[in-house]
Design an enzyme around this catalytic site. Structure first.
Site, short mmCIF file in Angstrom:
data_model
loop_
_atom_site.label_atom_id
_atom_site.label_comp_id
_atom_site.label_asym_id
_atom_site.label_seq_id
_atom_site.Cartn_x
_atom_site.Cartn_y
_atom_site.Cartn_z
N ASP A 121 -8.10 1.17 -9.67
CA ASP A 121 -8.57 0.50 -8.46
C ASP A 121 -7.40 -0.30 -7.88
O ASP A 121 -6.97 -1.30 -8.46
CB ASP A 121 -9.75 -0.42 -8.82
CG ASP A 121 -10.25 -1.19 -7.61
OD1 ASP A 121 -10.24 -0.62 -6.50
OD2 ASP A 121 -10.65 -2.37 -7.78
N ASP A 202 -5.91 -4.95 2.63
CA ASP A 202 -5.62 -5.84 3.76
C ASP A 202 -5.21 -5.01 4.98
O ASP A 202 -4.32 -4.17 4.87
CB ASP A 202 -4.50 -6.80 3.38
CG ASP A 202 -4.84 -7.57 2.12
OD1 ASP A 202 -6.02 -7.86 1.92
OD2 ASP A 202 -3.92 -7.86 1.34
C1 SAM Z 1 -9.10 -7.54 0.78
S1 SAM Z 1 -8.56 -7.52 -0.85
C2 SAM Z 1 -9.44 -6.20 -1.62
C3 SAM Z 1 -10.80 -6.44 -2.00
C4 SAM Z 1 -11.47 -5.55 -3.00
N1 SAM Z 1 -10.80 -4.28 -3.25
C5 SAM Z 1 -12.85 -5.31 -2.47
O1 SAM Z 1 -13.11 -4.21 -1.95
O2 SAM Z 1 -13.65 -6.23 -2.56
C6 SAM Z 1 -7.01 -6.68 -0.81
C7 SAM Z 1 -6.22 -6.88 -2.09
O3 SAM Z 1 -5.11 -6.00 -2.09
C8 SAM Z 1 -4.03 -6.67 -2.72
N2 SAM Z 1 -2.79 -6.00 -2.31
C9 SAM Z 1 -2.21 -6.03 -1.09
N3 SAM Z 1 -1.11 -5.26 -1.08
C10 SAM Z 1 -0.99 -4.74 -2.33
C11 SAM Z 1 -0.04 -3.87 -2.95
N4 SAM Z 1 0.99 -3.38 -2.26
N5 SAM Z 1 -0.23 -3.53 -4.25
C12 SAM Z 1 -1.28 -4.01 -4.95
N6 SAM Z 1 -2.21 -4.86 -4.41
C13 SAM Z 1 -2.07 -5.21 -3.12
C14 SAM Z 1 -4.15 -8.10 -2.22
O4 SAM Z 1 -3.47 -9.00 -3.04
C15 SAM Z 1 -5.66 -8.28 -2.21
O5 SAM Z 1 -6.12 -8.90 -3.37
#
Ligand code: SAM
Length: 340
Positions: A121, A202
């Protein structure tokens, strides 16, 4: 299960916000996209930050997620005294330390049984989805990956608290850079990565920030190279434009290595519709003259109306709770050999 995080956020300012009472979350990376609440755009096409009402909804949502009732109730996090965490709102994945390949987790430390098929995930944030998915699927291993280390640490501790730890693990990396190699590494002992989920990443609306999105050409090519035929990629977001962008990148840069999942779509019908659409005169688009003539076939498959993996993500629950739509696409790795 123990932390394998190798990239730290040391030196980054924490967000100066109180953790909501009841241990609710305040970790979400991109409240800006909660313009779903205000639904306004400024002149740059960026979204405005949450208004007071949006913030209130958001805090209430965090408190609900922590409650031992509702969808995540079976994790019993409140009973276990699990706490929220304060984290930086944004991490810039383009900084040099996030451009390096992160070492893969030590799988034998992460999971009781490393022969189980793995679900990864990407952008797991709060981690409740991963914990619940792992609890409901004890025959599978689940790895939640996030670029923000405090969330990963908290996911690990919540796994222990909720008694789901033998088949779930959390690790830090920039998935865009590292995840392809991690998949190959997991598979090197004969086990398979069967599913990669990218749920509500994001959106980074500002044009100059689009390169910070998780799904980039580089990620698609590395997944095409690492994933085995028949395995799946599941994309989901509450932002239609972002889901289109992810889907289009997989179609375009996957070069035939991915297709809509034939178990969920009538792929012949989709191709027929695409062929008909290709005969029609091209409509003028509002894309600043950047149209290079590429057209999506998969757009004719539409969005899946239901979550096909049976466990909702945190953002999905929040979105549906607000009566707003969620956009979903399931892809399957084809037999095609990836171009290196
Ligand atoms: C809006 S949250 C996701 C929420 C969760 N997946 C949900 O559906 O409830 C987006 C997450 O992606 C992470 N993220 C952003 N860019 C990333 C990257 N390049 N690699 C890993 N994680 C990343 C952020 O830190 C954040 O916690």
């Amino acid at each position: 299960m123990r932390s394998t995080s190798r990239e730290t956020t040391t030196g980054n300012a924490l967000r100066d916000e109180a953790v909501p009472s009841g241990g609710g979350v305040n970790e979400d990376a991109n409240r800006a996209d909660a313009s779903r609440v205000t639904n306004k755009r400024d002149r740059d096409g960026d979204r405005r930050l949450l208004g007071v009402t949006g913030l209130k909804n958001y805090v209430q949502h965090g408190t609900k997620l922590m409650a031992d009732e509702g969808e995540y109730g079976e994790l019993e996090l409140a009973k276990a005294g699990a706490k929220g965490v304060r984290v930086r709102q944004h991490v810039n994945p383009l900084t040099s330390r996030f451009q390096e390949q992160a070492p893969a987790p030590t799988w034998t430390d992460a999971f009781d049984d490393v022969t189980r098929a793995l679900t990864i995930d990407v952008g797991c944030a709060g981690g409740r989805f991963d914990l619940l998915y792992a609890k409901r699927n004890p025959e599978r291993n689940v790895l939640g990956v996030d670029i923000r280390e405090p969330l990963v640490e908290r996911g690990l501790s919540w796994g222990e608290a909720s008694g789901v730890s033998g088949n779930v693990h959390f690790a830090t990396c920039n998935a865009t850079v590292s995840i392809g190699e991690w998949i190959k590494n997991y598979q090197s002992n004969g086990a398979e990565v069967e599913l990669v989920t990218i749920l509500h990443p994001d959106p980074h609306f500002k044009k100059r920030h689009r390169k910070r999105r998780i799904v980039q050409e580089r990620l698609v090519r590395s997944l095409a190279e690492a994933m085995k035929p028949g395995t799946r990629v599941y994309l989901q977001s509450d932002v239609e434009e972002l889901t289109e962008d992810m889907r289009d990148k997989f179609e375009r840069y996957g070069e035939g290595c991915f297709d809509l999942d034939p178990e969920l779509y009538d792929v012949d019908d989709v191709r027929e519709k695409a062929a008909k659409a290709a005969e029609a005169p091209v409509e003028k688009t509002e894309n600043d003259g950047e149209d290079d003539g590429w057209r999506s076939t998969w757009v004719h498959g539409g969005w899946l109306s239901e979550n096909p993996i049976g466990t909702p993500s945190e953002r999905e629950l929040q979105t549906l709770g607000e009566g707003l739509p969620v956009f979903r696409v399931m892809l399957r790795r084809t037999e095609n050999v990836a171009n290196q």
